[in-house]
Design a protein around this motif. Structure first.
Motif, PDB file in Angstrom:
ATOM      1  N   ALA A 198       0.830  -1.210   0.000  1.00  0.00           N
ATOM      2  CA  ALA A 198       0.000   0.000   0.000  1.00  0.00           C
ATOM      3  C   ALA A 198       0.863   1.257   0.000  1.00  0.00           C
ATOM      4  N   ILE A 199       1.944   1.243   0.780  1.00  0.00           N
ATOM      5  CA  ILE A 199       2.817   2.416   0.871  1.00  0.00           C
ATOM      6  C   ILE A 199       3.520   2.656  -0.463  1.00  0.00           C
ATOM      7  N   LEU A 200       4.075   1.593  -1.054  1.00  0.00           N
ATOM      8  CA  LEU A 200       4.753   1.741  -2.331  1.00  0.00           C
ATOM      9  C   LEU A 200       3.772   2.130  -3.434  1.00  0.00           C
ATOM     10  N   GLY A 201       2.546   1.592  -3.361  1.00  0.00           N
ATOM     11  CA  GLY A 201       1.541   1.942  -4.354  1.00  0.00           C
ATOM     12  C   GLY A 201       1.175   3.416  -4.299  1.00  0.00           C
ATOM     13  N   THR A 202       1.081   3.953  -3.083  1.00  0.00           N
ATOM     14  CA  THR A 202       0.776   5.371  -2.913  1.00  0.00           C
ATOM     15  C   THR A 202       1.851   6.241  -3.550  1.00  0.00           C
ATOM     16  N   PHE A 217      12.191   5.933   0.780  1.00  0.00           N
ATOM     17  CA  PHE A 217      11.205   5.881  -0.298  1.00  0.00           C
ATOM     18  C   PHE A 217      10.867   7.291  -0.789  1.00  0.00           C
ATOM     19  N   ILE A 218      10.726   8.226   0.136  1.00  0.00           N
ATOM     20  CA  ILE A 218      10.403   9.602  -0.228  1.00  0.00           C
ATOM     21  C   ILE A 218      11.533  10.211  -1.054  1.00  0.00           C
ATOM     22  N   GLN A 219      12.783   9.955  -0.642  1.00  0.00           N
ATOM     23  CA  GLN A 219      13.925  10.472  -1.396  1.00  0.00           C
ATOM     24  C   GLN A 219      13.969   9.873  -2.798  1.00  0.00           C
ATOM     25  N   PHE A 269       2.967  18.548 -14.727  1.00  0.00           N
ATOM     26  CA  PHE A 269       2.129  18.607 -13.532  1.00  0.00           C
ATOM     27  C   PHE A 269       1.749  17.210 -13.047  1.00  0.00           C
ATOM     28  N   GLN A 270       1.412  16.335 -13.978  1.00  0.00           N
ATOM     29  CA  GLN A 270       1.019  14.978 -13.594  1.00  0.00           C
ATOM     30  C   GLN A 270       2.167  14.254 -12.915  1.00  0.00           C
ATOM     31  N   HIS A 271       3.381  14.395 -13.447  1.00  0.00           N
ATOM     32  CA  HIS A 271       4.529  13.720 -12.866  1.00  0.00           C
ATOM     33  C   HIS A 271       4.940  14.343 -11.534  1.00  0.00           C
ATOM     34  N   ALA A 272       4.864  15.673 -11.441  1.00  0.00           N
ATOM     35  CA  ALA A 272       5.332  16.361 -10.236  1.00  0.00           C
ATOM     36  C   ALA A 272       4.323  16.308  -9.094  1.00  0.00           C
ATOM     37  N   PHE A 273       3.031  16.453  -9.416  1.00  0.00           N
ATOM     38  CA  PHE A 273       2.022  16.572  -8.362  1.00  0.00           C
ATOM     39  C   PHE A 273       0.918  15.519  -8.435  1.00  0.00           C
ATOM     40  N   GLY A 274       0.879  14.763  -9.527  1.00  0.00           N
ATOM     41  CA  GLY A 274      -0.217  13.816  -9.685  1.00  0.00           C
ATOM     42  C   GLY A 274      -1.536  14.510  -9.977  1.00  0.00           C
ATOM     43  N   LEU A 275      -1.461  15.739 -10.477  1.00  0.00           N
ATOM     44  CA  LEU A 275      -2.649  16.539 -10.756  1.00  0.00           C
ATOM     45  C   LEU A 275      -2.520  17.191 -12.129  1.00  0.00           C
ATOM     46  N   SER A 276      -3.657  17.512 -12.721  1.00  0.00           N
ATOM     47  CA  SER A 276      -3.635  18.320 -13.926  1.00  0.00           C
ATOM     48  C   SER A 276      -3.376  19.770 -13.516  1.00  0.00           C
ATOM     49  N   PRO A 277      -2.924  20.623 -14.449  1.00  0.00           N
ATOM     50  CA  PRO A 277      -2.724  22.037 -14.108  1.00  0.00           C
ATOM     51  C   PRO A 277      -3.996  22.696 -13.578  1.00  0.00           C
TER      52      PRO A 277
END
Length: 273
Positions: A98-102, A149-151, A207-215
């Motif tokens: 679950a953690i890696l999936g997130t 993992f965060i790094q 934006f998708q790669h950096a934040f997981g969101l659309s602009p």
């Protein structure tokens, strides 16, 4: 020299993630694992260069690279320089998937990063702490593993993709521009992309790669964040006035978006704060 630590997680208090083994290998030998490794496995080059074979493909592993492997994935690796120095960690845990999936880290892959960054020293720092303190516990290891993992998520580059850190740097002029122009309801994707001098499609990818969101989703969340500040610090403003100030043309759209992302109506949020 091969320095290796093995940690046994408590069965009474199982950790959501735990380090099974971690080590520093001055002269990495050739390993062939046709049935893979039973646990999750990270291997990175500390000095020299190796070659890694995954899914029939060969990958060079010079300094500044590492490979993440899921359990049971066939692989092999060996030195291509006279000495190949590696560092590694194997891990698992009740919540590891679950953690890696997130963090979108559920694929075996080769990672690269900028030399001189924290990824070069992340595993070594954990080993140093184990060397220095006899009180280093499974709790410490679990926390350090999560930080690793965060790094990896922040600094690692997979499939020649720019790291999140560098993607945010590319977006920084637009993020600063939005801090000034977020309240303009006429702000468009075309106008945003012009700030960066790139296409809207390229901007969306960043934006998708950096934040997981659309602009657009990023802009909406920025407006909602600003609206929370106003709701708390300017109680005289009505919800309609707040909506207009942060760039929503329609109050009902503002209230619906606020409830969706915050879980409360603007009025209820104001009352609770």
């Amino acid at each position: 020299m091969h320095k290796r630590y093995e940690l046994t997680p408590s069965t009474a208090q199982p950790f959501p993630i735990f380090i099974e083994s971690i080590g520093h290998h001055e002269d990495q030998e050739k390993l062939v694992r046709p049935e893979g490794f039973p646990n999750y496995h990270w291997l990175q080059t500390y000095a020299g260069e190796g070659e890694f074979v995954l899914d029939g493909k060969k990958y060079s592993l010079p300094e500044g690279t590492g490979v993440f492997m899921l359990p049971g994935v066939p692989h092999s690796y060996y030195a291509v320089t006279e000495l190949w120095c590696t560092q590694y960690v194997t891990f698992g845990g009740a919540c590891i998937e679950a953690i890696l999936g997130t963090l979108d880290l559920l694929d075996s892959a080769v990672y690269r990063w900028d030399l001189g960054g924290p990824m070069n020293t992340a595993i070594g720092q954990i080993i140093k702490q184990m060397d220095a303190s006899s009180e280093y516990s499974g709790y410490d290891a679990s926390a350090d593993l999560y930080h690793f993992f965060i790094q990896l998520k922040k600094h690692g580059q997979v499939n020649n993709r720019t790291s999140i850190r560098n993607q945010i740097a590319l977006l920084q002029p637009l993020l600063m521009w939005l801090e000034i122009h977020y309240h303009n309801p006429d702000t468009s994707l075309e106008e945003m992309s012009e700030v960066l001098a790139i296409t809207p499609r390229h901007m969306n990818t960043l934006f998708q790669h950096a934040f997981g969101l659309s602009p657009y989703s990023y802009l909406i969340r920025m407006r909602l964040r600003k609206s929370k500040e106003i709701l708390i610090h300017q109680p005289a403003k009505t919800v309609k006035e707040v909506a207009k100030y942060v760039g929503f043309r329609d109050t009902s759209h503002f209230v619906a978006s606020f409830r969706k992302h915050v879980g409360l109506t603007p009025e209820r949020f104001r009352q609770m704060n």
